[in-house]
Motif scaffolding. Structure first.
Motif, PDB file in Angstrom:
ATOM      1  N   LEU A 395      34.442 -22.165  55.892  1.00  0.00           N
ATOM      2  CA  LEU A 395      33.310 -22.394  54.979  1.00  0.00           C
ATOM      3  C   LEU A 395      33.783 -22.947  53.642  1.00  0.00           C
ATOM      4  O   LEU A 395      33.134 -23.834  53.063  1.00  0.00           O
ATOM      5  N   SER A 396      34.911 -22.445  53.169  1.00  0.00           N
ATOM      6  CA  SER A 396      35.454 -22.938  51.896  1.00  0.00           C
ATOM      7  C   SER A 396      35.839 -24.412  52.000  1.00  0.00           C
ATOM      8  O   SER A 396      35.543 -25.211  51.106  1.00  0.00           O
ATOM      9  N   LEU A 397      36.498 -24.783  53.108  1.00  0.00           N
ATOM     10  CA  LEU A 397      36.877 -26.185  53.307  1.00  0.00           C
ATOM     11  C   LEU A 397      35.642 -27.070  53.427  1.00  0.00           C
ATOM     12  O   LEU A 397      35.618 -28.196  52.899  1.00  0.00           O
ATOM     13  N   SER A 398      34.612 -26.571  54.104  1.00  0.00           N
ATOM     14  CA  SER A 398      33.372 -27.339  54.234  1.00  0.00           C
ATOM     15  C   SER A 398      32.707 -27.542  52.877  1.00  0.00           C
ATOM     16  O   SER A 398      32.191 -28.635  52.577  1.00  0.00           O
ATOM     17  N   LEU A 399      32.733 -26.505  52.065  1.00  0.00           N
ATOM     18  CA  LEU A 399      32.114 -26.596  50.739  1.00  0.00           C
ATOM     19  C   LEU A 399      32.884 -27.564  49.850  1.00  0.00           C
ATOM     20  O   LEU A 399      32.288 -28.385  49.122  1.00  0.00           O
ATOM     21  N   ILE A 400      34.204 -27.503  49.900  1.00  0.00           N
ATOM     22  CA  ILE A 400      35.030 -28.404  49.090  1.00  0.00           C
ATOM     23  C   ILE A 400      34.782 -29.856  49.478  1.00  0.00           C
ATOM     24  O   ILE A 400      34.745 -30.750  48.623  1.00  0.00           O
ATOM     25  N   ALA A 401      34.576 -30.082  50.780  1.00  0.00           N
ATOM     26  CA  ALA A 401      34.372 -31.450  51.255  1.00  0.00           C
ATOM     27  C   ALA A 401      33.083 -32.072  50.734  1.00  0.00           C
ATOM     28  O   ALA A 401      32.946 -33.300  50.717  1.00  0.00           O
ATOM     29  N   THR A 402      32.122 -31.259  50.308  1.00  0.00           N
ATOM     30  CA  THR A 402      30.832 -31.792  49.838  1.00  0.00           C
ATOM     31  C   THR A 402      30.850 -32.181  48.365  1.00  0.00           C
ATOM     32  O   THR A 402      29.952 -32.903  47.909  1.00  0.00           O
ATOM     33  N   ILE A 403      31.848 -31.737  47.639  1.00  0.00           N
ATOM     34  CA  ILE A 403      31.803 -31.869  46.177  1.00  0.00           C
ATOM     35  C   ILE A 403      31.864 -33.326  45.728  1.00  0.00           C
ATOM     36  O   ILE A 403      31.043 -33.775  44.906  1.00  0.00           O
ATOM     37  N   TYR A 404      32.816 -34.104  46.256  1.00  0.00           N
ATOM     38  CA  TYR A 404      32.964 -35.484  45.780  1.00  0.00           C
ATOM     39  C   TYR A 404      31.740 -36.354  46.092  1.00  0.00           C
ATOM     40  O   TYR A 404      31.215 -37.037  45.190  1.00  0.00           O
ATOM     41  N   PRO A 405      31.231 -36.379  47.348  1.00  0.00           N
ATOM     42  CA  PRO A 405      30.034 -37.202  47.597  1.00  0.00           C
ATOM     43  C   PRO A 405      28.836 -36.755  46.757  1.00  0.00           C
ATOM     44  O   PRO A 405      28.059 -37.601  46.285  1.00  0.00           O
ATOM     45  N   ALA A 406      28.683 -35.440  46.567  1.00  0.00           N
ATOM     46  CA  ALA A 406      27.567 -34.948  45.756  1.00  0.00           C
ATOM     47  C   ALA A 406      27.716 -35.374  44.301  1.00  0.00           C
ATOM     48  O   ALA A 406      26.731 -35.724  43.630  1.00  0.00           O
ATOM     49  N   TRP A 407      28.940 -35.367  43.813  1.00  0.00           N
ATOM     50  CA  TRP A 407      29.191 -35.817  42.429  1.00  0.00           C
ATOM     51  C   TRP A 407      28.896 -37.303  42.298  1.00  0.00           C
ATOM     52  O   TRP A 407      28.345 -37.748  41.282  1.00  0.00           O
ATOM     53  N   ARG A 408      29.261 -38.078  43.328  1.00  0.00           N
ATOM     54  CA  ARG A 408      28.974 -39.517  43.308  1.00  0.00           C
ATOM     55  C   ARG A 408      27.476 -39.769  43.219  1.00  0.00           C
ATOM     56  O   ARG A 408      27.034 -40.746  42.564  1.00  0.00           O
ATOM     57  N   ALA A 409      26.688 -38.915  43.857  1.00  0.00           N
ATOM     58  CA  ALA A 409      25.233 -39.092  43.823  1.00  0.00           C
ATOM     59  C   ALA A 409      24.688 -38.962  42.406  1.00  0.00           C
ATOM     60  O   ALA A 409      23.699 -39.629  42.049  1.00  0.00           O
ATOM     61  N   THR A 410      25.302 -38.116  41.584  1.00  0.00           N
ATOM     62  CA  THR A 410      24.812 -37.919  40.209  1.00  0.00           C
ATOM     63  C   THR A 410      25.127 -39.102  39.314  1.00  0.00           C
ATOM     64  O   THR A 410      24.581 -39.201  38.205  1.00  0.00           O
ATOM     65  N   LYS A 411      26.021 -39.991  39.731  1.00  0.00           N
ATOM     66  CA  LYS A 411      26.419 -41.134  38.900  1.00  0.00           C
ATOM     67  C   LYS A 411      25.568 -42.377  39.141  1.00  0.00           C
ATOM     68  O   LYS A 411      25.822 -43.437  38.538  1.00  0.00           O
ATOM     69  N   ILE A 412      24.604 -42.280  40.015  1.00  0.00           N
ATOM     70  CA  ILE A 412      23.713 -43.408  40.275  1.00  0.00           C
ATOM     71  C   ILE A 412      22.801 -43.628  39.074  1.00  0.00           C
ATOM     72  O   ILE A 412      22.171 -42.685  38.559  1.00  0.00           O
ATOM     73  N   GLU A 413      22.724 -44.868  38.602  1.00  0.00           N
ATOM     74  CA  GLU A 413      21.876 -45.220  37.461  1.00  0.00           C
ATOM     75  C   GLU A 413      20.501 -45.669  37.949  1.00  0.00           C
ATOM     76  O   GLU A 413      20.397 -46.657  38.698  1.00  0.00           O
ATOM     77  N   PRO A 414      19.421 -44.959  37.567  1.00  0.00           N
ATOM     78  CA  PRO A 414      18.072 -45.319  38.050  1.00  0.00           C
ATOM     79  C   PRO A 414      17.666 -46.737  37.715  1.00  0.00           C
ATOM     80  O   PRO A 414      17.099 -47.444  38.568  1.00  0.00           O
ATOM     81  N   ALA A 415      17.975 -47.174  36.519  1.00  0.00           N
ATOM     82  CA  ALA A 415      17.530 -48.522  36.090  1.00  0.00           C
ATOM     83  C   ALA A 415      18.163 -49.595  36.958  1.00  0.00           C
ATOM     84  O   ALA A 415      17.521 -50.574  37.362  1.00  0.00           O
ATOM     85  N   GLN A 416      19.443 -49.417  37.266  1.00  0.00           N
ATOM     86  CA  GLN A 416      20.168 -50.402  38.065  1.00  0.00           C
ATOM     87  C   GLN A 416      19.633 -50.458  39.486  1.00  0.00           C
ATOM     88  O   GLN A 416      19.481 -51.525  40.072  1.00  0.00           O
ATOM     89  N   VAL A 417      19.354 -49.275  40.066  1.00  0.00           N
ATOM     90  CA  VAL A 417      18.882 -49.224  41.453  1.00  0.00           C
ATOM     91  C   VAL A 417      17.449 -49.696  41.561  1.00  0.00           C
ATOM     92  O   VAL A 417      17.112 -50.519  42.428  1.00  0.00           O
ATOM     93  N   LEU A 418      16.565 -49.201  40.651  1.00  0.00           N
ATOM     94  CA  LEU A 418      15.159 -49.549  40.744  1.00  0.00           C
ATOM     95  C   LEU A 418      14.913 -51.012  40.393  1.00  0.00           C
ATOM     96  O   LEU A 418      13.930 -51.622  40.856  1.00  0.00           O
ATOM     97  N   GLY A 419      15.829 -51.585  39.614  1.00  0.00           N
ATOM     98  CA  GLY A 419      15.681 -52.992  39.250  1.00  0.00           C
ATOM     99  C   GLY A 419      15.977 -53.915  40.414  1.00  0.00           C
ATOM    100  O   GLY A 419      15.614 -55.107  40.375  1.00  0.00           O
ATOM    101  N   GLN A 420      16.632 -53.402  41.442  1.00  0.00           N
ATOM    102  CA  GLN A 420      16.966 -54.240  42.596  1.00  0.00           C
ATOM    103  C   GLN A 420      15.914 -54.143  43.701  1.00  0.00           C
ATOM    104  O   GLN A 420      16.024 -54.815  44.713  1.00  0.00           O
ATOM    105  N   ILE A 421      14.956 -53.249  43.523  1.00  0.00           N
ATOM    106  CA  ILE A 421      13.928 -53.058  44.563  1.00  0.00           C
ATOM    107  C   ILE A 421      12.877 -54.177  44.475  1.00  0.00           C
ATOM    108  O   ILE A 421      12.388 -54.487  43.413  1.00  0.00           O
TER     109      ILE A 421
END
Length: 421
Positions: A395-421
């Motif tokens: 469980l600890s290894l599974s939890l550690i594996a989620t941290i980097y992708p989840a952190w990457r999700a917080t770095k998404i800029e709304p203006a940049q993404v929504l401007g491309q829609i």
């Protein structure tokens, strides 16, 4: 709507991921990989525990837990010395012993043996060798010139009950004249003995050990009345035998050599510990590799849900909410894998011996031979502490594996993404 918001979002994403075939495959592979790793680790640790238990319950039931052997001279008044040893904590039983290396000769065949002179009654308190006699009776050792031999010795010399065999032993040092030239090349003592019993235990025990009554060996070797070469000791905790035997030896007013089962059979226990450690490391790495498949799954999910993340941020969702959503989404894979692995591992560990026996019958083979090992089955002893450690690690290894992708999700800029829609 579920509370908290991050859990609601995570569950929605898990359900929507099932419609994406490739993402679903990656997710399933990580879950199955974790489950297999957890299952195999639980089974392997249970097998190692089983070998330890078999070592303690079977092999050490016929091998003395410890021995106190007189230095240079036999132990006088062994009954009194045995009483002193019995007063020590954790000492269960004490019996006199005379150990001599010698040979047996029968019809031109010669076999090296370890002769053990034992008290018929007291020996059964420190050893269960009596339970492994397949031919004859233990009490027949009380007969004159009688001997009980191992199945390996009987096979080598082609002996059976009632056969008369010659026993050759070296003269004891305490019997030799120090000024005699025979001290260098003493004439071996010879005795004709009758086979009254054969025991079958397995492994090297059958191949070298033979038993005679303590009084017969004492008279044969020239010991004085109430003298014994040493004392065999049984303790209540075999894995603490070295400490217990050493403390008991301090209470004797006679110089003795102190030995315990680890001197002769300790390599078996050390091998089990080494295999346990190696397998634990290898299988933890397997679980880690499977856990980090979660990284691929979540990165794909983040790329797929960029617009959703941008909208959530513009609606006021915090970075922690976004991060927790993906952490929970990935952690669900770990929980499912660990749960499946733990359940299947516990079932297999509890039925491992029976399953292996069925496989042996099916393929008409034998994985463990009693002629080589001291057991002819694959033992298993499930310790739930091993299950807890395995589950928490996975469980600890599974939890550690989620941290980097989840952190990457917080770095998404709304203006940049929504401007491309």
């Amino acid at each position: 709507m579920f509370k908290p918001l991050s859990l609601f979002i995570a569950l929605r994403y898990v359900r929507s991921r099932q419609s994406n075939g490739f993402a679903s495959f990656i997710s399933a592979s990580s879950t199955i990989g974790i489950a297999l790793g957890v299952m195999v680790l639980i089974v392997v640790l249970s097998a190692m525990n089983g070998f330890e238990k078999a070592l303690a319950d079977k092999l050490l039931s016929v091998i003395p837990h410890g021995q106190l052997i007189g230095v240079n001279t036999p132990i006088p008044q062994w009954q009194k010395k045995a009483s002193q040893v019995l007063k020590s904590p954790h000492i269960v039983a004490v019996a006199p012993i005379i150990n001599e290396s010698g040979m047996m000769q029968y019809k031109g065949e010669v076999k090296g043996v370890e002769l053990k002179g034992v008290d018929l009654k007291l020996e059964t308190q420190v050893s269960s060798i009596k339970d492994y006699i397949t031919q004859g009776q233990w009490d027949d050792l009380s007969l004159k010139n009688s001997i009980i031999i191992g199945a390996g010795v009987a096979k080598k010399l082609q002996l059976s009950l009632g056969d008369s065999v010659q026993l050759l032993l070296p003269q004891g040092v305490h019997l030799s004249n120090s000024n005699s030239v025979h001290q260098r090349f003493p004439i071996p003592l010879t005795k004709q003995v009758n086979v009254v019993g054969i025991f079958k235990f397995g492994g090297i025990v059958d191949d070298i050990n033979v038993y005679m009554s303590f009084q017969s060996v004492s008279d044969f070797m020239g010991y004085n009345l109430n003298e014994s070469q040493g004392l065999s000791v049984k303790v209540d905790n075999v894995f603490k035998a070295p400490l217990i035997i050493r403390e008991a030896a301090y209470k004797l007013d006679h110089y003795v050599y102190v030995s315990d089962w680890t001197n002769e059979q300790g390599h078996l226990f050390n091998d089990i510990q080494l295999v346990r450690l190696v397998m634990y490391i290898v299988l933890i790495i397997v679980i880690a590799v499977a856990s980090f498949n979660i990284v691929s799954t979540l990165i794909m999910a983040v790329n797929d849900k960029k617009s959703d993340i941008a909208i959530l941020k513009t609606m006021g969702a915090s970075s922690l909410t976004i991060m927790y959503s993906f952490v929970i989404q990935g952690f669900i894979n770990g929980v499912l894998g660990v749960t499946l692995g733990a359940i299947s591992g516990i079932y297999l560990a509890n039925n491992l011996t029976h399953i292996i026996r069925e496989i042996e019958v099916l393929f008409k083979t034998k994985f463990l031979s009693a002629d080589i090992y001291f057991i002819d089955f694959l033992p298993s002893d499930l310790h739930y502490s091993d299950v807890y450690i395995t589950v928490l690690t996975a469980l600890s290894l599974s939890l550690i594996a989620t941290i980097y992708p989840a952190w990457r999700a917080t770095k998404i800029e709304p203006a940049q993404v929504l401007g491309q829609i």
